[in-house]
Design an enzyme around this catalytic site. Sequence first.
Site: not given
Length: 370
Positions: A185-187
């Site tokens: 889910t991180k950038n």
Amino acid sequence: MKVPMLDLSEQYQILKDEIIETLDSVMTSSRFILGDNVKQLEASIAKFVNANYGIGVANGSDALHISLQACGVQAGDEVITTPFTFFATGGAIARAGATPVYVDIDPVTFNIDATKIEEAITEKTKAIIPVHLYGQAADMDAIMEIAKKHQISVIEDAAQAIGAEYKGKKIGEIGDATCYSFFPTKNLGAYGDGGMIVTKDQQLEEKMKIIRVHGSKPKYYHHVLGYNSRLDEIQAAVLNVKLPHLNKWSEMRRENARYYTQLLNEKLGEKIVTPTEVAERYHVYHQYTIRVKNRDDLQSFLKENGVASMIYYPVPLHLQPVFAHLGYKEGDFPEAERAAKEVLSLPMFPEMKKEQQEYVVNMIAKYYEQ
């Protein structure tokens, strides 16, 4: 309309052919641990953030733990950090045998209040871990000045802030070590767990690379107590495909944040507090987080109307049961406690459509019209 918190499907469709090709090359090579893809990613991330070295590890939590160990933090030491962060920050300190010492937050940025750090320093203090929460940098000039004065290490928790900047410097080129998470889910997200440490210090890099392979150098000869924490080739291969797109994705997030703020201010005025981007800080909006007084009721209303949202984080670390032995109590860090009751993160991802954002804001406005 249904609006998810995050939708990675469009990103995958754009990159699908390249990802499948690079994954096939990993399978064909049959080298799955610490191979060429990891080496390439370590060099590329280090270059991206103007550091000298990258050390690929299994996840962001291990990145923090390994950094603490490499900086000499051990049992009996103290490490200063914020209580308003994901558990991994405090957990890494405790796993290193040290004691987390919490300092309240700045209510505007949600980051550690640098003006309160020095009063928390004791002869046992060995490090500070600022967390660049939601994608905006903490006040690094003040933090580095304090650290230099007291000769303590600065380990930046940038799990949510890859690509963020502070006064023209990349987050990754300021502290002694900086830790990233590549959780999906991180950038910059992998297709499983993954993490990275960057540093400019060759001695730290050497220590970190030894720690991540059971503390051995050469192989089967163990001089320090390390553990198994390696970024695998499959995740590195995926990240190598994604990294060249990160700047564009950051700008797309920033544009989405601008549109959210415009709509929310137009429709709701002072009923909610929108994020503040501090001058000379490049915010990458891992989360777009508003403040509202009746947060839980609003979240339930949004859910009933198809809008996902998340609370990052409902219980500050000083009030977590696992840290009860530290002796903190409710009221010790009022800003962190107030934020925990008021923050609500709205759907945010680069490919988000304007009509999705408009629907989210319209539903918030509808709640307040009741």
